[in-house]
Structure formats: structure tokens, C-alpha cells
Motif scaffolding. Structure first.
Motif, PDB file in Angstrom:
ATOM      1  N   ASP A  72       0.821  -1.216   0.000  1.00 45.95           N
ATOM      2  CA  ASP A  72       0.000   0.000   0.000  1.00 45.95           C
ATOM      3  C   ASP A  72       0.850   1.260   0.000  1.00 45.95           C
ATOM      4  OD1 ASP A  72      -2.056  -1.824   0.543  1.00 45.95           O
ATOM      5  OD2 ASP A  72      -1.742  -1.610   2.706  1.00 45.95           O
ATOM      6  N   THR A  73       2.151   1.144   0.226  1.00 46.52           N
ATOM      7  CA  THR A  73       2.942   2.354   0.434  1.00 46.52           C
ATOM      8  C   THR A  73       3.250   3.054  -0.888  1.00 46.52           C
ATOM      9  OG1 THR A  73       5.019   1.154   0.371  1.00 46.52           O
ATOM     10  CG2 THR A  73       4.011   1.447   2.533  1.00 46.52           C
ATOM     11  N   ILE A  74       3.395   4.364  -0.799  1.00 43.62           N
ATOM     12  CA  ILE A  74       3.660   5.163  -1.995  1.00 43.62           C
ATOM     13  C   ILE A  74       5.007   5.873  -1.890  1.00 43.62           C
ATOM     14  CG2 ILE A  74       1.299   5.465  -2.815  1.00 43.62           C
ATOM     15  CD1 ILE A  74       1.025   7.958  -1.142  1.00 43.62           C
ATOM     16  N   SER A  75       5.827   5.418  -0.966  1.00 44.43           N
ATOM     17  CA  SER A  75       7.165   6.000  -0.847  1.00 44.43           C
ATOM     18  C   SER A  75       8.138   4.925  -0.385  1.00 44.43           C
ATOM     19  CB  SER A  75       7.159   7.166   0.144  1.00 44.43           C
ATOM     20  OG  SER A  75       6.718   6.732   1.405  1.00 44.43           O
ATOM     21  N   GLU A  76       9.411   5.197  -0.605  1.00 43.36           N
ATOM     22  CA  GLU A  76      10.430   4.198  -0.283  1.00 43.36           C
ATOM     23  C   GLU A  76      11.682   4.923   0.217  1.00 43.36           C
ATOM     24  OE1 GLU A  76      13.188   0.941  -2.734  1.00 43.36           O
ATOM     25  OE2 GLU A  76      11.738   2.170  -3.817  1.00 43.36           O
ATOM     26  N   VAL A  77      12.181   4.525   1.376  1.00 43.51           N
ATOM     27  CA  VAL A  77      13.411   5.130   1.875  1.00 43.51           C
ATOM     28  C   VAL A  77      14.579   4.403   1.230  1.00 43.51           C
ATOM     29  CG1 VAL A  77      14.830   5.626   3.910  1.00 43.51           C
ATOM     30  CG2 VAL A  77      12.335   5.776   4.056  1.00 43.51           C
ATOM     31  N   LEU A  78      15.384   5.133   0.460  1.00 43.28           N
ATOM     32  CA  LEU A  78      16.484   4.498  -0.262  1.00 43.28           C
ATOM     33  C   LEU A  78      17.731   4.415   0.611  1.00 43.28           C
ATOM     34  CD1 LEU A  78      16.055   6.425  -3.657  1.00 43.28           C
ATOM     35  CD2 LEU A  78      15.078   4.212  -3.029  1.00 43.28           C
ATOM     36  N   GLU A  79      17.887   5.412   1.485  1.00 48.24           N
ATOM     37  CA  GLU A  79      19.106   5.527   2.285  1.00 48.24           C
ATOM     38  C   GLU A  79      18.792   6.371   3.500  1.00 48.24           C
ATOM     39  OE1 GLU A  79      22.002   6.098  -1.182  1.00 48.24           O
ATOM     40  OE2 GLU A  79      22.250   7.794   0.207  1.00 48.24           O
ATOM     41  N   ARG A  80      19.434   6.082   4.597  1.00 49.42           N
ATOM     42  CA  ARG A  80      19.236   6.919   5.781  1.00 49.42           C
ATOM     43  C   ARG A  80      20.553   6.977   6.509  1.00 49.42           C
ATOM     44  NH1 ARG A  80      14.634   8.567   8.996  1.00 49.42           N
ATOM     45  NH2 ARG A  80      15.339   8.709  11.133  1.00 49.42           N
ATOM     46  N   GLU A  81      21.038   8.184   6.749  1.00 49.73           N
ATOM     47  CA  GLU A  81      22.324   8.327   7.425  1.00 49.73           C
ATOM     48  C   GLU A  81      22.178   9.250   8.620  1.00 49.73           C
ATOM     49  OE1 GLU A  81      26.275   9.210   5.556  1.00 49.73           O
ATOM     50  OE2 GLU A  81      25.195   8.333   3.839  1.00 49.73           O
ATOM     51  N   ILE A  82      22.382   8.679   9.789  1.00 47.15           N
ATOM     52  CA  ILE A  82      22.214   9.465  11.004  1.00 47.15           C
ATOM     53  C   ILE A  82      23.558   9.506  11.720  1.00 47.15           C
ATOM     54  CG2 ILE A  82      20.916   9.671  13.161  1.00 47.15           C
ATOM     55  CD1 ILE A  82      19.135   9.805  10.674  1.00 47.15           C
ATOM     56  N   GLY A  83      23.990  10.703  12.067  1.00 43.31           N
ATOM     57  CA  GLY A  83      25.251  10.834  12.794  1.00 43.31           C
ATOM     58  C   GLY A  83      24.999  10.751  14.286  1.00 43.31           C
ATOM     59  N   ASP A  84      26.038  10.941  15.056  1.00 44.27           N
ATOM     60  CA  ASP A  84      25.848  11.049  16.501  1.00 44.27           C
ATOM     61  C   ASP A  84      25.320  12.444  16.759  1.00 44.27           C
ATOM     62  OD1 ASP A  84      26.763   8.560  17.060  1.00 44.27           O
ATOM     63  OD2 ASP A  84      28.853   9.207  17.124  1.00 44.27           O
ATOM     64  N   THR A  85      24.101  12.507  17.215  1.00 44.55           N
ATOM     65  CA  THR A  85      23.543  13.842  17.357  1.00 44.55           C
ATOM     66  C   THR A  85      23.807  14.407  18.740  1.00 44.55           C
ATOM     67  OG1 THR A  85      21.445  12.877  17.947  1.00 44.55           O
ATOM     68  CG2 THR A  85      21.729  13.520  15.660  1.00 44.55           C
ATOM     69  N   ALA A  86      24.172  15.649  18.707  1.00 50.59           N
ATOM     70  CA  ALA A  86      24.411  16.353  19.961  1.00 50.59           C
ATOM     71  C   ALA A  86      23.067  16.768  20.541  1.00 50.59           C
ATOM     72  CB  ALA A  86      25.246  17.592  19.683  1.00 50.59           C
ATOM     73  N   ASP A  87      22.956  16.759  21.857  1.00 50.82           N
ATOM     74  CA  ASP A  87      21.757  17.293  22.465  1.00 50.82           C
ATOM     75  C   ASP A  87      22.104  18.583  23.201  1.00 50.82           C
ATOM     76  OD1 ASP A  87      19.302  17.802  23.393  1.00 50.82           O
ATOM     77  OD2 ASP A  87      19.231  16.162  24.842  1.00 50.82           O
ATOM     78  N   ILE A  88      21.828  19.694  22.540  1.00 46.53           N
ATOM     79  CA  ILE A  88      22.182  20.977  23.136  1.00 46.53           C
ATOM     80  C   ILE A  88      21.107  21.473  24.101  1.00 46.53           C
ATOM     81  CG2 ILE A  88      23.684  21.737  21.245  1.00 46.53           C
ATOM     82  CD1 ILE A  88      21.286  23.420  20.237  1.00 46.53           C
ATOM     83  N   THR A  89      19.961  20.783  24.138  1.00 50.22           N
ATOM     84  CA  THR A  89      18.846  21.315  24.939  1.00 50.22           C
ATOM     85  C   THR A  89      19.125  21.256  26.438  1.00 50.22           C
ATOM     86  OG1 THR A  89      17.710  19.190  24.903  1.00 50.22           O
ATOM     87  CG2 THR A  89      17.093  20.774  23.210  1.00 50.22           C
ATOM     88  N   ASP A  90      20.045  20.382  26.864  1.00 52.74           N
ATOM     89  CA  ASP A  90      20.337  20.251  28.291  1.00 52.74           C
ATOM     90  C   ASP A  90      21.548  21.069  28.742  1.00 52.74           C
ATOM     91  OD1 ASP A  90      18.330  18.559  28.789  1.00 52.74           O
ATOM     92  OD2 ASP A  90      19.526  16.725  28.695  1.00 52.74           O
ATOM     93  N   ALA A  91      22.241  21.705  27.790  1.00 54.45           N
ATOM     94  CA  ALA A  91      23.513  22.338  28.138  1.00 54.45           C
ATOM     95  C   ALA A  91      23.320  23.531  29.076  1.00 54.45           C
ATOM     96  CB  ALA A  91      24.212  22.804  26.857  1.00 54.45           C
ATOM     97  N   ASP A  92      24.226  23.669  30.051  1.00 54.44           N
ATOM     98  CA  ASP A  92      24.176  24.821  30.959  1.00 54.44           C
ATOM     99  C   ASP A  92      24.809  26.052  30.329  1.00 54.44           C
ATOM    100  OD1 ASP A  92      22.931  23.400  32.914  1.00 54.44           O
ATOM    101  OD2 ASP A  92      24.801  22.782  33.893  1.00 54.44           O
ATOM    102  N   ARG A  93      25.771  25.796  29.461  1.00 53.79           N
ATOM    103  CA  ARG A  93      26.437  26.916  28.793  1.00 53.79           C
ATOM    104  C   ARG A  93      26.515  26.614  27.303  1.00 53.79           C
ATOM    105  NH1 ARG A  93      31.723  27.788  32.642  1.00 53.79           N
ATOM    106  NH2 ARG A  93      30.596  28.060  34.605  1.00 53.79           N
ATOM    107  N   ILE A  94      26.277  27.641  26.499  1.00 51.90           N
ATOM    108  CA  ILE A  94      26.288  27.454  25.047  1.00 51.90           C
ATOM    109  C   ILE A  94      27.073  28.580  24.382  1.00 51.90           C
ATOM    110  CG2 ILE A  94      24.809  27.646  22.991  1.00 51.90           C
ATOM    111  CD1 ILE A  94      22.790  25.881  24.363  1.00 51.90           C
ATOM    112  N   VAL A  95      27.938  28.208  23.448  1.00 53.63           N
ATOM    113  CA  VAL A  95      28.578  29.181  22.569  1.00 53.63           C
ATOM    114  C   VAL A  95      27.993  28.954  21.180  1.00 53.63           C
ATOM    115  CG1 VAL A  95      30.730  29.895  21.454  1.00 53.63           C
ATOM    116  CG2 VAL A  95      30.722  29.302  23.896  1.00 53.63           C
ATOM    117  N   ALA A  96      27.263  29.939  20.668  1.00 56.49           N
ATOM    118  CA  ALA A  96      26.594  29.770  19.380  1.00 56.49           C
ATOM    119  C   ALA A  96      27.254  30.638  18.319  1.00 56.49           C
ATOM    120  CB  ALA A  96      25.120  30.135  19.510  1.00 56.49           C
ATOM    121  N   VAL A  97      27.382  30.079  17.134  1.00 56.64           N
ATOM    122  CA  VAL A  97      28.014  30.810  16.034  1.00 56.64           C
ATOM    123  C   VAL A  97      27.014  31.089  14.922  1.00 56.64           C
ATOM    124  CG1 VAL A  97      30.289  29.849  16.515  1.00 56.64           C
ATOM    125  CG2 VAL A  97      28.779  28.668  14.902  1.00 56.64           C
ATOM    126  N   GLY A  98      27.253  32.170  14.201  1.00 58.06           N
ATOM    127  CA  GLY A  98      26.367  32.538  13.102  1.00 58.06           C
ATOM    128  C   GLY A  98      27.132  32.865  11.837  1.00 58.06           C
TER     129      GLY A  98
END
Ligand code: FAD
Lengths: 348, 263
Positions: free
Chosen positions: A205-231
Motif C-alpha cells: 500500500d505504500t507510496i514512498s520508499e526510503v532508499l538511504e538513511r544516514e544518522i550521525g551522533d547527534t548532539a543534544d544541546i537542549t540540556d547544556a548549561d552553557r552554550i557558545v553559538a556561532v552565526g
């Protein structure tokens, strides 16, 4: 209510009258659960208790019994599990069809989904066919005694909170931002029920197909007490910012500009379409202060901005600022912090 | 598939978010005085659609739903290179939330017999991101959201997309017809050519399409068909910032050392 009165209700009104329970979608990818789902389970517990209804975790995936167990431990009374290879990896169409079927069968009153790309991708595929109210990117949730959900979401850069309600349709659905609620810790002694539901979608029944999926080690910045952000101002050279982050024992984060340019990974993006953060210290390097960025960091403790444009909007949202070139100032700041740290060590 | 794909792009006029001001006394938004502009992610959608047409052939039609003056954004779309444009306009649509909006647009893209629908990731004025999946859901079509790159496969009757997912990327193939939500900033929108600009401004007139043209029952759209309502607005008092500026890094460090953050 008498039988006579019941007959006068339209089908939709009847659905509203009969709807019950608070559902939380547990988003998992290959067994890894997104933290926002646990956050929503904790918040969903409060809502369910307030209206004296059940808290139900919805788990969709392949071999996800562990996830269902953990959902019980983290507060659910019941876990509804749809377990099938068709659900791994995530695709909008099978998830939408399955979830919709469950909603139609069981008529929940409230459905909470994490405001991740995945959650925002398929929520509409449930809300549209069930004619449910769907509120996007909610940051505050409450419920009235009669079960009316008050879903609040920031409008225009977070200067206004709009309360969205859905009186006449069920379920009342919301996608909810990550990082705004605290997740509850699992309690291994908690009891609950696990129910395996019928899987209504097949691969054909599906109308889409995942050909490839690449997930890195993701950082979780939501818990950080201190953040240095760049723009945009760092122009591809994250080096000084990384040194500052190390000196401060901070996590690196970025504006969307820096992410889009490929200088910093997407999981570290702060803002409306990125993460919401509330660190004690937020240092913004070469970030202009666009409203979409401010929305993700405006509740930080102390905000520091370094920007060469004295009129940059970020200065109006900062406690301390320096107008100047980050490539000159940041190394000096690192030095000041390091020698400052030495001083305190000597003093001790 | 020799004559290519029909690609419909959904665009929207929004108040310029840089110009939306907050009334300092009431804390209310002053949107009325902000100039109306094309929603910036829609520029990326237009570019993606035009690039698809360049590859597979066919035509690109820009559509917008709104009052008559919303047609200004269609002119911009035509100047960029769209072959045609339509204004979906009717009093019946007034007050629509995302449910009837996506329903109307779903009917409109069927009206044009679209193979591919491209939208921006979200609008800068309401930022729900719900309309593209809503269009797909109403029509039971495939959808590709948070798309960074497109690869047409006309011989397979499919469209392949690179999507941004939490913590990484995936490549997904979807059967046509498909709705794409293209991520903001992920391509470089082409500038409007001078000739196209002159044509769009002076000669071009968008089609006007009403609820009746689309076979839409007026009771199924507008305020009454919208499941969600705005129940209230609270102003959030922004965190009071010191807004103190220093000349040197040492001064900044000393100020920080006084704060709790460093203790
Ligand atoms: C739908 C939508 C969603 C969005 N979501 C987000 C989001 O989640 N997060 C987000 O951040 N943005 C988001 N944006 C983008 C946002 O509107 C801005 O484009 C973006 O935040 C700009 O990033 P920036 O300030 O880092 O870069 P720029 O706008 O390029 O600004 C760079 C700044 O650095 C300064 N600078 C340059 N060189 C130096 C130097 N050597 N030393 C010191 N300063 C220097 C400049 O003066 C300028 O102020 C979104 C936009 C849209 C339309």
C-alpha cells in the motif's frame, strides 16, 4: 444524558462527547526514542490527571516492546503498540494511515506529538482525514476541567503567545517543541498495560520508499548549561568558537545560517526550526538576532553578544556585548578566561 | 511522459517579518504597517520547481490563495520564470485555518492536474508547516517535507528527495503525484530576468479561481470549517536584558565573573 438528547447530536458532536484519554506519540527510530516523547509523557501525565483520564503511549515501529515498557515506566497507563517491519524506517504514509486508524477506532480526546521533523511530517496526515484540530509547535499546554485543551504557541518571534483551542472536533492534536518540558525518570515498579493493535498497512500500500538513511551522533544541546553559538559572522571558521566553548565548558550551537552553510551540524541549530535552549549562559558570536533565532534562545540566563555591527538586533536581547570582530575578541576572551581560571585555582 | 511534468507551486503573501513591530505600550503586534512580501521560503520552492522543469520539461504554475491583492506575489513568481499563475480567491475562504486551506489547495492542484506540488517549508507569519502535508493528506498523495535536494525520475514516475531528518539525512523516493515542502535556504533562487519582469508587470494577468470553479462547497471552507480557533493572545514580557556594552574582552570577562554563571 437521555437517549433522546443523544439522538439529536450530529456524528461529530457525538465524537466530541465520547472522546477520552490523552495520547502521546512515542517517536522512535531503530529503537532510539526521541527525548521529546518522554518530555511529552511527563506533561501528558499532568493533563490526564487533571481531567481524570488515562495516559496512553502510542508506539509504532518494529520490535518496539522495550519502548512500550519504558513508556509505562515513564508514566503511561496503557501502551498501544503497532509492530511491523513496514514502520521501519519512518515514512509519512504508513505512519499516517496506521495512526489515523487507531484514532478513528479509539477516539482519543488529546493527541500530543513531538514537534520534530518526523512529528510535523505525519501529524497532518492524521488530522486531515479525521478533521481534527492541529496546533503546531506548542510550548505551553493546559487543559480545562471539561477537557478543552489550551495549546499555546509563540507567534512572531515569541513576543506573543497565542492560545489555540478546538471546541467542536476531536482529537485535539498538537505538535510540541522539544526541550520545553522536563522528562520524567523511569520507575521500574510502575504498572501498566500493553496492547498490540492490528496493523492496517502493508508494504504494497505504500507510496514512498526510503532508499538511504544516514544518522550521525547527534548532539543534544537542549540540556547544556552553557552554550557558545556561532552565526554567519564566523565565515566558516569555527576554530575560535570551539576554543571558547572548551574554555567555558560549553556546548557549541549555531544559527540556521551557520547550519545551512554546512559549518555546524543541524542538530546544533537553535531557533524556531531548530532547538529551544535555556542555558545559564548563551554566547552569540556573529549572530544577527533574527526573530527566528531569538525564539530558540530568548529564555537563556545571561546572554552575551559579540558582533561587528553596532545595530545588530542581538544586542537588544543581550546582557553584555562587545561591538567588534569576533576573530580578534574571542581569542582574547579565551585568554582572559584561562588566566582567570588560574587565578581562582591559586586563590583556592 | 514526453511532455514533462505539471508542477504547481504554492506561494503566499506575508507581512515582512523584519518590519513587524511591537507596540511598546500594548505589546501588540503591528502587522498592518508591515509591507506585504513573498514568504521567503517560497522563493526556494519556486527555484526547486523551475529547476525540476528545466530537467524534465513541462510547466510550472504558481498558485496563491488569498484576497485579490495577494496576486502581487504571483507577478514575482512569473517574473522568476513560472509559465502561469492562478489566484484562488473567494469570500467563502475567509478565516480558514490550515484544514480548509490545505483542502482548497488540494482541490486546486487536482484542478491543474499536478504531477508535483512544491511549497515552501513554512510561512513566516504562521509557521505551522502544516499546509504541504495537509494537501498531500487531502488527496492521499505522497509527500516529501524538509527537502534539501530533488532528483526527478520521470522514467519511474517517481521523485527522489534528500530530506533533513533529526540528526542526519535520508533519500526517499515517492510516487507521483507528490507534494514537496522545500527547506528554507537550501538552494539559490534565480533572479528575475528583465524581460520576464516587464512581462509580469505589464502584460501578465493571473487566472482567478473561485470555490465554485473547484467544486468546493462553501460550508467546507472558511472559519466555520476550521477546527481550530484562536482562544486568546498573551503578550510575553521579554526577559529584561542589561544591554551593557564593553570595549574589551577583559571587561566582558570581569562582568561575567560577577555573575552566578561563573561561581
Ligand atoms: C521559516 C524560517 C525558519 C527559520 N528558522 C531559523 C532557526 O531556527 N534558527 C535561526 O537561527 N534562523 C532561522 N531562520 C533564519 C533567520 O531568519 C536568519 O536568516 C538567520 O538566523 C541568520 O543567521 P545569522 O544571524 O547567523 O547570520 P547573518 O544574518 O549572516 O548575520 C551575521 C551577523 O554576523 C555579523 N558579523 C559578520 N562578520 C563578523 C565578524 N567578523 N565579527 C563579528 N560579527 C560579524 C554581522 O554583522 C551579522 O550581524 C529561519 C528563517 C525562516 C524563513
Amino acid at each position: 444524558m437521555s437517549d433522546e438528547a443523544e439522538q439529536e447530536l450530529t456524528e461529530e458532536e457525538q465524537r466530541v462527547a465520547d472522546a477520552e484519554d490523552v495520547w502521546v506519540f512515542i517517536e522512535e527510530h531503530a529503537g532510539d526514542v526521541m527525548n521529546v516523547s518522554w518530555e511529552l509523557l511527563a506533561e501528558g501525565r499532568k493533563l490526564a490527571d487533571k481531567i481524570d483520564q488515562k495516559l496512553v503511549a502510542v508506539v509504532i515501529g518494529e520490535d518496539v516492546d522495550d519502548v512500550a515498557e519504558e513508556a509505562i515506566q515513564r508514566g503511561a497507563d496503557l501502551a498501544l503498540v503497532a509492530d511491523d517491519p513496514v514502520f521501519e524506517p519512518y515514512r509519512a504514509d504508513p505512519y499516517g494511515t496506521q495512526f489515523r486508524h487507531m484514532v478513528e477506532e479509539k477516539n482519543p480526546s488529546i493527541v500530543l506529538i513531538g514537534g520534530t521533523h518526523t512529528g510535523r511530517d505525519f501529524a497532518g496526515r492524521v488530522a486531515v482525514p479525521t478533521w481534527a484540530g492541529l496546533t503546531a509547535d506548542v510550548t505551553v499546554l493546559d487543559v480545562e476541567e471539561d477537557g478543552l485543551l489550551l495549546a499555546k504557541r509563540p507567534a512572531f518571534g515569541g513576543n506573543v503567545l497565542a492560545t489555540i483551542v478546538c471546541e467542536d472536533h476531536r482529537p485535539q492534536m498538537a505538535t510540541v517543541r522539544a526541550g520545553v518540558f522536563e522528562a520524567a525518570e523511569p520507575d521500574p515498579d510502575r504498572d501498566g498495560e500493553i496492547e498490540h493493535v492490528e496493523v492496517v498497512v502493508g508494504e504494497d500500500d505504500t507510496i514512498s520508499e526510503v532508499l538511504e538513511r544516514e544518522i550521525g551522533d547527534t548532539a543534544d544541546i537542549t540540556d547544556a548549561d552553557r552554550i557558545v553559538a556561532v552565526g554567519g559572522g564566523i565565515e566558516g571558521d569555527v576554530g575560535p568558537a570551539v576554543e571558547l566553548a572548551e574554555a567555558l565548558d560549553a556546548e557549541l550551537a549555531a544559527s540556521r545560517k551557520a547550519v545551512d552553510e554546512g559549518w555546524v551540524e543541524a542538530s546544533r541549530q537553535v531557533g524556531q526550526t531548530g532547538k529551544t535552549v535555556r542555558p545559564e549562559l548563551y554566547v552569540a558570536l556573529g549572530i544577527s538576532g533574527a526573530i527566528q533565532h531569538l525564539e530558540g534562545m530568548k529564555d537563556s540566563g545571561v546572554v552575551v553578544a559579540i558582533n561587528d555591527d553596532p545595530n545588530a538586533a542581538i544586542f537588544e536581547h543581550a546582557d553584555y556585548g562587545i561591538v567588534g570582530d569576533i576573530f580578534e575578541i574571542v581569542p582574547e576572551l579565551v585568554e582572559a578566561i584561562e588566566s582567570g581560571a588560574e587565578l581562582t585555582e591559586v586563590a583556592q | 511522459m514526453s511532455d514533462g511534468w505539471t508542477i504547481v507551486v504554492g506561494v503566499k503573501q506575508v507581512p515582512d517579518s523584519d518590519e513587524v513591530t511591537i507596540d511598546p505600550d500594548t505589546g501588540r503586534l503591528d502587522r498592518a504597517n508591515a509591507p506585504a512580501v513573498l514568504n521567503s521560503p517560497d522563493r526556494n520552492a519556486l527555484e526547486a520547481a523551475l529547476a525540476l522543469r528545466d530537467e524534465v520539461g513541462g510547466k510550472v504554475i504558481a498558485i496563491t490563495m488569498g484576497p485579490p491583492n495577494a496576486a502581487a506575489v504571483l507577478e514575482e513568481a512569473v517574473a522568476m520564470g513560472c509559465d502561469d499563475a492562478a489566484l484562488i480567491t473567494d469570500r467563502a475562504f475567509a478565516g480558514s485555518d490550515t484544514w480548509p486551506t490545505s483542502y482548497t489547495l488540494a482541490e486546486a492542484v487536482k484542478y491543474f492536474d499536478a504531477d508535483v506540488v512544491v511549497c515552501g517549508e513554512e510561512t513566516t507569519d504562521s509557521s505551522t508547516g502544516q499546509v504541504p502535508p495537509g494537501i498531500a493528506a487531502h488527496n492521499d498523495w505522497a509527500q516529501l517535507t524538509y527537502v534539501e535536494d530533488l532528483e526527478p525520475r520521470p522514467e519511474e514516475n517517481r521523485l527522489v528527495a534528500v530530506r533533513d531528518v533529526e540528526g542526519g539525512h535520508e533519500r526517499v523516493a515517492a510516487d507521483l503525484p507528490v507534494v514537496v515542502a522545500f527547506a528554507f535556504g537550501e538552494n539559490v533562487p534565480r533572479p528575475a530576468g528583465l524581460h520576464r519582469k516587464i512581462y509580469a508587470e505589464n502584460e501578465f494577468e493571473p487566472m482567478e479561481i473561485t470555490a465554485e470553479d473547484l467544486g468546493i462547497d462553501p460550508d467546507e471552507v472558511g472559519l466555520d470549517a476550521s477546527p481550530t480557533q484562536v482562544g486568546g493572545m498573551d503578550t510575553v514580557s521579554p526577559v529584561d536584558r542589561k544591554e551593557q556594552k564593553f570595549e574589551t574582552a577583559e571587561e566582558l570577562f570581569e562582568a561575567l565573573a560577577e555573575t552566578e554563571v561563573f561561581s
